[in-house]
Each structure stands twice: as C-alpha cells, then as structure tokens.
Write an enzyme that holds these catalytic residues in place. Structure first.
Site, short mmCIF file in Angstrom:
data_model
loop_
_atom_site.label_atom_id
_atom_site.label_comp_id
_atom_site.label_asym_id
_atom_site.label_seq_id
_atom_site.Cartn_x
_atom_site.Cartn_y
_atom_site.Cartn_z
N SER A 152 93.13 13.50 -7.21
CA SER A 152 92.57 14.28 -6.08
C SER A 152 91.09 14.91 -6.52
CB SER A 152 93.43 15.45 -6.16
OG SER A 152 93.09 16.55 -5.23
N PHE A 212 82.19 15.12 1.31
CA PHE A 212 83.45 14.49 0.38
C PHE A 212 83.66 13.20 1.16
CE2 PHE A 212 84.44 19.20 -0.94
CZ PHE A 212 83.58 18.94 -1.91
N TRP A 220 88.64 12.10 -5.97
CA TRP A 220 88.52 11.92 -4.47
C TRP A 220 87.31 12.90 -3.83
CZ3 TRP A 220 89.23 15.14 -0.12
CH2 TRP A 220 88.93 14.51 1.06
N HIS A 221 87.47 13.86 -4.33
CA HIS A 221 86.29 14.90 -3.86
C HIS A 221 85.13 14.83 -4.33
CE1 HIS A 221 90.02 17.41 -3.20
NE2 HIS A 221 89.39 18.22 -2.36
N GLY A 222 84.75 14.19 -5.16
CA GLY A 222 83.50 13.83 -5.58
C GLY A 222 83.20 13.25 -6.84
#
Lengths: 470, 319
Positions: free
Chosen positions: A321, A470, A324-326
């Site tokens: 997670s 994102f 995934w955000h950056g």
C-alpha cells in the site's frame, strides 16, 4: 481534465446530454461515446499518456482472453508475465528514478559509484488507479472469479471510464462490466443522488481541502518558524485536507457516475470516526483496501495461518500500500507504520473490541492522532524532514499561527463545521438525518447554502487533487 | 428527465437570485467598511486623489510611511502597496486612481519576484483586484492575464467577492488605526530568526528565476503611462537586513534598471542602507523593516524625493 475545473463543469452537461440523447437500444453507441469522451478528457492532461492507458488496457484484455484457455501450470507462468507486463509502465514511470537513486546511494555507501541515467518524465495521471483496476481484472480471470471479457468496447470503457480514471475508486470487473453491458435507462432518483454527491464532493475540495492546503503548505514549507503547537495544528489540518481532497474527488466521481447511470463503490465511510487503525482501513480508500485484501493479503495466506505468518501478511500488504502511493521512503514508512499498528491491535485483540461511550471516544481520538502522525510522514518530502518536523513538536518558541493566515484559518473552520455536523448526523444520528432529509425545503436550503458557501469561500485556483499524482 | 432538468434550472434560478443579493450586500459592506484591507482597497479604487502614491508589494506597504511624507513634503500621500502584490494590481490601481486625478509623485518599489519573474500563475495577483473587475483598468488586466473562462466566472457577484466576506465584516466591526494604506510591522528581529533566515536566504538566492515578458511589459507600460501623464516617478529598492552585494542579487534588478534608463526614471537603490541595513532594531524580519525602521527610512528618503519633485529636474542616476 479535473472535476474542479470550470472547463469540466461546462463540458460535463454536454457529455450528459449526448449520452442520454442516444437511445438505450443503441447501447453500443453510448459506450463508444463514453470511451471517446473518456479518452478526450484524459488526453487533455497530456496526449502521450493515452498510449499508456491504451497499452495497459490491451495487455490485460488480450491477456485475460489468453489465460482463460490455458492449462493450470502454464497459466501460473503466464499470469506472472502478463501482470509484470501490465505493471511495467507503472514501474517505469513511477519507480524507476526512485530505484535508480536508492541503488546508487546504496552502492555509494560501500564506495561503488554506479548510476543509470534518470528519466525526466512526468507520471501519467491516475496510472496507479487504472493499472490496479486492469491488473485486478486479470487476476480475477486467472482465479476464475470472472470470465474473460470478450467485447473490447466494454473493456475499453471499463478501464478508461472518465469519472474514476484520475483517482479511482478502483472498480472490480464484476461490478462495473455488467453495468456497462446493461441497457441503462435514465433513473431520476439515481441522477438526483449523483448531483448531491457532486455538490458535496466539490464543497469538500474547494472549500475545505484547498483552503486548508494553503495553510498546511505555509507551515510545512517553513516549519522551523513555528512552535510545536503550530506544527501540530498544521498536521491536523493536513489530515483534514487529505480527507476532504480525496473523499471530495471520490464523491464527485461517484456522483458523475450516478448521473450517467452507473453505480461506483463509495470510497469513504467517515474514516475519522474509526476506533482502531484496522477500522480506519475499512473506512478509508475502501476500493484500495478491497483490492489489496483480494490480490495481496489473501493470496499470501490472509488470517488462515499462524499468528506470526498473519502478522507478516498484514505488514507486506501495507508495505505494498505504501509503495503504491509513491516512490518515496516516506510512503513506505507510512505504509509500514499502518501495518505495525494493525498488528499491535490484532495481537492485543483491540480490533475486535466493541468500544462504546467514553471508551470509544478515547479510541477515536487516539486513532486520529496515530493517523495524523502517519500523515505527517506522508506529507513530508523526506524522512529527515519528517523527523525534523516531529522534533519541532517539542518546541515552545516560534509562531503558533502563520502571520497573515487569520482569514485562511477562519475559512477553513467555516468549511469544516458543516462537514463535522453532516458526518456526526450520518454516523450517530441516522434517524435524525433521514428525518431531516424528508423535509424538502430543508434539503433545498442545504443545497443552496453549500453552493453559496462554495462560491463565497471556496478556492478557485484549479489546484490538482492530491491523489491524482499517485 | 424533464423533471430533472427543470429542477436543475430551478436551482440555478435560486442561485442567480442569491448572487444578485450578494452583489448588493457586498457593495453595501464594502462602502460601510471603515478599517483595514477593505477600506484601503475601496479608497484606492474609488476615492484616492492624493498627491503622492506608493505602489508595490510588501516592501512598499511596510517601508513607506505616508504621514512622514505628508508632514515633510506637505503633499497628501497614500500607500497603495500590498504584500505579494506585484505589477498586475499595481498597474490597475494606478489606472483607477488616474481616472480621477493624476498624482504628483509615484514611488514604485520594484520586487522582481512579483513584478517580472515567472511565478505560479496570475490568479493570485488578479484576485487582489477581482472585486473591481467591472472597472475598465481591471477588466483590461483580466483580458491580458486571465484565462479564457474568467469573463464567465466574473459574471457572478459571489465569485467576484470570493474570500472577502470575513475581511469585509471584520473591517466594519473591528477598528484599526488608519495609516493611510501603510502596513506597519511591530517587533524586532531576534537572533533565532537571524539563524533561520540566513539558511533560507541562501536557498532563496540560489534559485534561478526566469523573466515573464508579459509582466515585464506591464512594468514598462506603467513607466510609459506615468511619464505620458506628466507625473514624477521614482523607482526604489528599500533596505534589507542582510547586505546584498553579490552579483546574483544585482542581476535580478537589471530589467527594471534598463527600463528606468529607457524612460529616464531615477532608480534609487537603497538595499544596503547605511544606518539601517544590519541593524536588528529596525527590522521585523530579514526582508521587512519594522515601524521604527520604516519611519527612519522614509524620513531619510525625503531629501531625495524633494529633489526629484523640483521643477525641471533632469535625472538619471542610480543612487
């Protein structure tokens, strides 16, 4: 094109009008029109991005068809290959520079100087969202949860549907594809509900998120000038900003979907009323939590394994997670922190407890503090900056409130009051809320008040949504 | 569908009524404001007929004390500067004032960051004058700097008065002293602030900035118009706390120096002002004088201003 721009608000009635002007029996034309509109709006960001979108769509569409007819052993190899292929643009655009820099720094630390040339490309808008939606479809076909889609028109619309492309929600194929295939007729109640979502989402974005953002940027940009309390206030306002920004976008996406006859998943369920971090993730970015649960947590073994293994699964899921955000250590640490909190809650059984009264209130405040601290890391440009920011929490010298920001704070508070009232009503007084909703004059007063507040106190600088990057 | 569209139309009809009502309400509130920003803006747009006007951003607003100029030169003075303002509102304000009366002297404090360097976008500058977008000088600025949909937005009274309501109400009920547009800063620079600012100042200095030719063309337009109006103008740079001697800092001012030369306008460079620069007691922060510093600086500028106000003074100097 983003929903909070006037251009979109002028173009959307045309899309709405043309879409419903096409008779339901010509559903194929409707779909073609929506694909055309979706790509046109996407091209507005940057034309070349549309090729990435198309590439991911075609790889997953033909990949789905291909693996459906393969034997189990071959399928397992193929799914890896196809998933990597679909994820490749995301990995290259979003993570190449980060990996390159991290490897170079790592090698540099042991005296080896090696670096690859960096890529100076902007990340395509919403790449994480549409890639995860498309990969989710592929994995669902692999696990035989759904049949592979045969109609490329339907699939093109599934991946590129404009309300959700920039910032989700991440839809599941078994939810959205049947709606695309169905001959939709205009549903008055659904369309009215869509406009309400759109209005409230816009309010959250322009009145609360963008206004709070002005203050947050001021403090985070020069936090050395502010006292500990001043920095804490900015952290709390960032929690408000990111919620209003992302929930605002999601509400607008769901609202636009509804006006066109589609039901998209509600991405938020009043997350700051969560009593544990575990509960927070059931209320925050629900579509991502669902995706990660289905495609990461459960395949790892979920909770049907030893405790230690289960904790590991939680940690890995939230690490994904974070990634995934950056491409930044701040996101990774943020994800891991959320994972660790959930492991602790699970180990002590706090996630199962049914908190009530003062106990629940205490837990809600505690969870909000944890989440806010994690958001502070998330907001910081680097881990070093986040640490320096936290150290500043202990300082008594410096400004409490940024000079000349009195009106910014006042407008933010004015905007937050209706949000708190609305969320409290929905969360704790649903009967009162429903009763109030039945009063037509009151509803209309509320719509007009929200719209007027938006016009008088909103920030109309066309700023982007946080999650779009994102 | 008919019912749906009818209700949407009904909603926007209500909005239109509220919008018209807001227009009246804001006009009333603005006229009623006796203090603060609302009063200042209204005064500049609709009342100002003063002999000396000061234009620019925070340096102009914080460093020039109208009462000192008034008492020393015997000319009425109003400070039309505003923090973060720049050439876009400054030019519009000058044009709105000269619709009524031409001043005798314009003091223009140049700030490259706002006046001719490329910044985020023009909306924050236009926002300062949005309330007066029905006035020709402001409408012209919107035509040049606003996006293509701005005229549509400006049809709404609510949009034109966006983010004004709190200030408007405050400026009616909360009395503040009238400094004739001047925004005094109180308090002194501290050692802690010096350490912090030295660090950020270095970061600021190494930022490379590009020229926005459109904004720069309006600096030129201001100079040309002031000259054509037969008004005396001086372009100034007021003191900073830290001595500015490096070439990089000088380069920033070259475009405005060029224009001053072209239009035969005195360019008064007081960035490093003996007796003020480096003196903690005269500064509120690294870039801005406090009230004491502003009074001292304005007083020391009087002989120079008097010299340029003399008839037939022919000048081109960099002091």
């Amino acid at each position: 094109m983003l929903f909070n721009s006037l251009k979109f608000l002028l173009i959307f009635p045309m899309i709405f009008g043309i879409h419903w002007a096409i008779p339901a029996k010509y559903n194929q034309w409707r779909k073609l029109f929506l694909i055309f509109a979706s790509y046109l709006l996407y091209i507005y960001f940057k034309p070349a991005y549309a090729l990435v979108l198309l590439g991911v769509t075609l790889v997953t569409f033909y990949g789905g068809l291909f693996i459906e007819h393969e034997g189990t052993a071959r399928k397992k190899h193929l799914i890896w290959l196809l998933t990597v292929l679909a994820l490749l643009p995301l990995l290259v655009f979003k993570y190449y520079n980060f990996l390159n820099n991290s490897v170079s720094e790592g090698l540099g630390a042991i005296g080896l100087m090696f670096t690859l040339p960096g890529l100076n490309w902007a990340v395509p808008v919403g790449i994480s969202f549409f890639t995860f939606q498309a990969v989710g479809y592929l994995l669902d076909v692999f696990h035989e949860r759904i049949k592979a889609e045969k109609d490329i028109i339907d699939y093109l619309l599934f991946v590129s549907f404009f309300p959700q492309i920039a910032s989700g929600p991440i839809s599941k194929a078994d939810e959205l594809l049947p709606q695309i295939k169905r001959e939709r007729s205009f549903d008055y109640n659904q369309a009215v509900s869509g406009l309400k979502y759109l209005l409230w989402g816009m309010f959250l974005k322009v009145v609360i998120a963008d206004r709070a953002g002005i203050y947050v940027d001021t403090v985070f940009g020069s936090f050395e000038k502010f006292s500990g309390l001043g920095c804490m206030l900015a952290s709390v306002l960032y929690s408000v900003q990111i919620y209003a920004d992302f929930a605002g976008y999601s509400l607008m996406a769901v609202g636009i979907g509804k006006t066109l006859g589609f039901s998209l998943i509600d991405n938020f369920n009043r997350p700051y009323f969560a009593a544990t971090v575990t509960e927070f993730w059931k209320r925050w970015h629900i579509s991502l939590t669902r995706w990660l649960t289905q495609h990461v947590y459960l395949p790892l073994g979920g909770s049907r394994c030893s405790k230690t293994h289960n904790y590991w699964n939680i940690l890995v899921t939230f690490l994904v997670s974070g990634i995934w955000h950056g491409a930044n250590w701040t996101f990774i640490i943020w994800g891991v922190l959320h994972g660790i909190c959930q492991i602790i809650e699970k180990a002590f059984g706090w996630n199962k407890k049914n908190y009530k009264g003062a106990g629940r209130l205490t837990r809600i405040i505690l969870t909000f503090i944890i989440v806010t601290l994690a958001w502070t890391i998330f907001r910081s440009p680097s881990i070093a900056d986040a640490l320096a920011y936290f150290i500043r929490f202990g300082s008594t010298s410096g400004e409490l409130v940024a000079q000349g920001s009195g009106s910014t704070l006042t407008y933010t508070i004015i905007g937050i009051i209706p949000l708190i009232v609305f969320e409290l009503l929905c969360e704790y007084f649903p009967y009162a809320y429903n009763w109030l909703c039945k009063k037509q004059w009151l509803r209309w007063c509320a719509y007009l008040m929200v719209f007027t507040m938006m016009m008088l106190t909103g920030v109309f600088d066309g700023s982007s949504f946080i999650y779009v990057s994102f | 569908m008919k019912k749906y569209l009818f209700k949407i139309a009904f909603f926007f009809a209500f909005v239109a009524i509220i919008d018209v009502a807001c227009g009246f309400a804001f006009r009333y509130l603005t006229a009623k404001a006796k203090y603060g920003e609302t009063y200042n803006n209204n005064y500049i747009a609709n009342v100002c007929v003063d002999d000396v006007i000061i234009l620019g951003s925070s340096h102009a607003d914080r460093h020039y004390v109208p009462s000192v100029i008034q008492d020393s030169l015997g000319l009425s003075c109003y400070n039309c500067g505003e923090p973060g303002c720049g050439i876009i509102p400054a030019y519009a304000r000058y044009k709105m004032i000269t619709e009524r009366k031409k001043p005798q002297l314009v003091i223009y404090e140049a700030t490259p960051g706002y006046d001719y360097f490329i910044a985020d976008d023009y909306s924050k500058y236009l926002g300062r004058i949005r309330q007066y977008s029905d006035r020709e000088p402001v409408a012209d600025m919107y035509e040049t700097f606003g996006d293509e949909l701005e005229p549509l937005r400006l049809l709404s009274n609510m949009y034109r008065n966006n983010s004004n309501i709190v200030q408007n109400l405050m400026d009616i009920v909360v009395p503040t002293k009238d400094y004739r547009g001047y925004g005094p800063l109180f308090g002194k620079l501290t050692e802690e602030a010096i350490i912090y600012n030295r660090k950020t100042q270095l970061e600021k200095d190494i930022k490379s900035q590009k020229i926005d030719s459109l904004k720069l063309s309006y600096v030129e337009k201001l100079f040309a118009d002031v000259k054509a109006d037969g008004v005396c103008i001086v372009c100034t740079l007021s003191p900073y706390f830290m001595t500015r001697t490096n070439d990089k800092d000088d380069i920033k001012y070259l475009p405005v120096i060029e224009l001053c030369r072209k239009y035969n306008i005195p360019f008064i460079d007081n960035r490093n002002y003996e007796g003020i620069t480096g003196e903690m007691e005269y500064f509120q922060d690294f870039d801005h004088l406090n009230d004491n510093g502003a009074k001292k600086y304005t007083s020391s500028l009087i002989p120079t201003l008097r010299k340029y106000l003399e008839p037939n003074s022919n000048y081109l100097t960099r002091e």
